[in-house]
Scaffold this motif. Structure first.
Motif, PDB file in Angstrom:
ATOM      1  N   TYR A  19       0.804  -1.223   0.000  1.00 50.98           N
ATOM      2  CA  TYR A  19       0.000   0.000   0.000  1.00 50.98           C
ATOM      3  C   TYR A  19       0.839   1.277   0.000  1.00 50.98           C
ATOM      4  CZ  TYR A  19      -4.461  -2.403   0.850  1.00 50.98           C
ATOM      5  OH  TYR A  19      -5.594  -3.171   0.725  1.00 50.98           O
ATOM      6  N   ARG A  60      -5.876   3.797   2.467  1.00 53.07           N
ATOM      7  CA  ARG A  60      -6.467   2.482   2.286  1.00 53.07           C
ATOM      8  C   ARG A  60      -5.803   1.433   3.169  1.00 53.07           C
ATOM      9  NH1 ARG A  60     -11.209   2.196   1.458  1.00 53.07           N
ATOM     10  NH2 ARG A  60     -10.846  -0.061   1.183  1.00 53.07           N
ATOM     11  N   SER A  64      -7.728  -1.314   5.361  1.00 56.26           N
ATOM     12  CA  SER A  64      -7.701  -2.695   4.888  1.00 56.26           C
ATOM     13  C   SER A  64      -6.605  -3.558   5.499  1.00 56.26           C
ATOM     14  CB  SER A  64      -7.546  -2.709   3.357  1.00 56.26           C
ATOM     15  OG  SER A  64      -8.547  -1.952   2.732  1.00 56.26           O
ATOM     16  N   MET A  67      -7.808  -6.892   6.555  1.00 52.75           N
ATOM     17  CA  MET A  67      -8.686  -7.571   5.604  1.00 52.75           C
ATOM     18  C   MET A  67      -7.833  -8.187   4.504  1.00 52.75           C
ATOM     19  SD  MET A  67     -11.759  -4.788   5.272  1.00 52.75           S
ATOM     20  CE  MET A  67     -12.719  -4.294   6.702  1.00 52.75           C
ATOM     21  N   ARG A  70      -8.421  -8.395   0.607  1.00 55.38           N
ATOM     22  CA  ARG A  70      -8.315  -7.200  -0.237  1.00 55.38           C
ATOM     23  C   ARG A  70      -6.891  -6.930  -0.720  1.00 55.38           C
ATOM     24  NH1 ARG A  70     -12.098  -2.494   2.552  1.00 55.38           N
ATOM     25  NH2 ARG A  70     -14.044  -3.690   2.640  1.00 55.38           N
ATOM     26  N   TRP A  71      -5.905  -7.540  -0.113  1.00 54.57           N
ATOM     27  CA  TRP A  71      -4.521  -7.195  -0.417  1.00 54.57           C
ATOM     28  C   TRP A  71      -4.118  -7.480  -1.860  1.00 54.57           C
ATOM     29  CZ3 TRP A  71      -2.271  -9.881   4.568  1.00 54.57           C
ATOM     30  CH2 TRP A  71      -2.756  -9.198   5.692  1.00 54.57           C
ATOM     31  N   ARG A  73      -5.893  -7.505  -4.631  1.00 53.24           N
ATOM     32  CA  ARG A  73      -6.510  -6.529  -5.538  1.00 53.24           C
ATOM     33  C   ARG A  73      -5.850  -5.164  -5.394  1.00 53.24           C
ATOM     34  NH1 ARG A  73     -12.906  -6.219  -5.372  1.00 53.24           N
ATOM     35  NH2 ARG A  73     -12.510  -8.397  -5.959  1.00 53.24           N
ATOM     36  N   ALA A  74      -5.564  -4.778  -4.151  1.00 55.35           N
ATOM     37  CA  ALA A  74      -4.889  -3.497  -3.935  1.00 55.35           C
ATOM     38  C   ALA A  74      -3.506  -3.505  -4.578  1.00 55.35           C
ATOM     39  CB  ALA A  74      -4.776  -3.210  -2.441  1.00 55.35           C
ATOM     40  N   SER A 152     -16.110 -16.157   4.951  1.00 49.80           N
ATOM     41  CA  SER A 152     -15.450 -15.060   5.657  1.00 49.80           C
ATOM     42  C   SER A 152     -15.936 -15.022   7.097  1.00 49.80           C
ATOM     43  CB  SER A 152     -15.750 -13.718   4.976  1.00 49.80           C
ATOM     44  OG  SER A 152     -15.209 -13.690   3.670  1.00 49.80           O
ATOM     45  N   GLN A 163     -17.320 -14.554  -4.833  1.00 46.93           N
ATOM     46  CA  GLN A 163     -16.572 -13.358  -5.231  1.00 46.93           C
ATOM     47  C   GLN A 163     -16.827 -13.055  -6.696  1.00 46.93           C
ATOM     48  OE1 GLN A 163     -12.521 -14.404  -3.820  1.00 46.93           O
ATOM     49  NE2 GLN A 163     -12.705 -12.521  -2.689  1.00 46.93           N
TER      50      GLN A 163
END
Length: 250
Positions: A19, A60, A64, A67, A70-71, A73-74, A152, A163
């Motif tokens: 990030y 972000r 996140s 979470m 999400r990693w 996709r980020a 989840s 998803q």
């Protein structure tokens, strides 16, 4: 790496790099490109996009960091943006021919960024251990087979979801999912499937997993049973039992 604390430290280092670290590299790369092309003079105006990406990444990350799903996709987003704009900046400033390479460079950046995010997910989540229940993470477990179905578990709820974003007839986006408060879960069992069972789910799944031989998790809530093919079912059952016990004491 079976210690939860060790996993946490390693995963958070990867998350911070995904990030924040990649945008910092983006900023340094753009400033280096401008200085190289312009005879050593740095054009700070060129740093506006990298600085915006850095600020967004920092924000972000705070949202996140716990979470892990999400990693990846980020990482793909930040990596792709970094590669695309770096190539574009070099092409514009040098009047070169990098435009032809912009798409391949962007694809490579997306793959590399996603790879870091996936690595962070694996460090934290694989293999599943019961101690994960005592962490702040929103845990996510993919079902066995050709499916996008995930289970989840956060501090309050358990959710079965696919998803996949779907378009309804009125043009609105929706996600196939079903969730229950942890306090509504009445049973959690690790079992072994023979492969001949017919599996049903609380909501219609576009890519629901078929029964296959191996471990599975039975989750019972409000009169419904989920039978979820998952190779780490015994550990996931322990995680759920711990989080359910914690939820009922609060």
């Amino acid at each position: 790496m079976n210690s939860l604390e060790a996993r946490h430290r390693q995963a958070q280092r990867v998350v911070s790099f995904t990030y924040v670290g990649i945008p910092v590299i983006f900023l340094g790369l753009v400033l280096w490109i401008t200085a190289t092309v312009d005879g050593g003079a740095v054009k700070w105006a060129a740093a506006l996009v990298p600085l915006a990406v850095l600020a967004a990444g920092w924000w972000r990350r705070g949202k996140s960091r716990y979470m892990p799903v999400r990693w990846p996709r980020a990482g793909s987003l930040v990596g792709g943006v970094t590669a695309l704009f770096s190539a574009f900046e070099a092409d514009v400033l040098s009047a070169g021919s990098l435009a032809l390479w912009a798409l391949p460079i962007t694809i490579v950046g997306t793959i590399v960024g996603s790879g870091f995010g996936r690595y962070g997910f694996r460090v934290l989540m694989m293999p599943a251990i019961a101690e994960l229940a005592d962490s702040e993470y929103e845990l996510s477990f993919r079902m066995r087979g050709l499916t996008r179905l995930r289970l989840s578990v956060d501090a309050e709820r358990v959710t079965l979801h696919e998803q996949m974003v779907l378009q309804t007839v009125d043009g609105q986006s929706t996600v196939r999912e079903k969730s229950y408060p942890l306090t509504a879960v009445t049973g959690v069992h690790a079992v072994t499937l023979s492969g001949s069972e017919r599996l049903k789910y609380p909501v219609a799944m576009k890519l629901a997993p078929a029964s296959s031989p191996g471990p599975a998790l039975i989750l019972q809530a409000q009169g419904e049973d989920w039978v979820l093919p998952q190779n780490e079912a015994p550990a996931i059952a322990e995680i759920l039992e711990r989080r359910i016990a914690t939820a009922r004491t609060h």
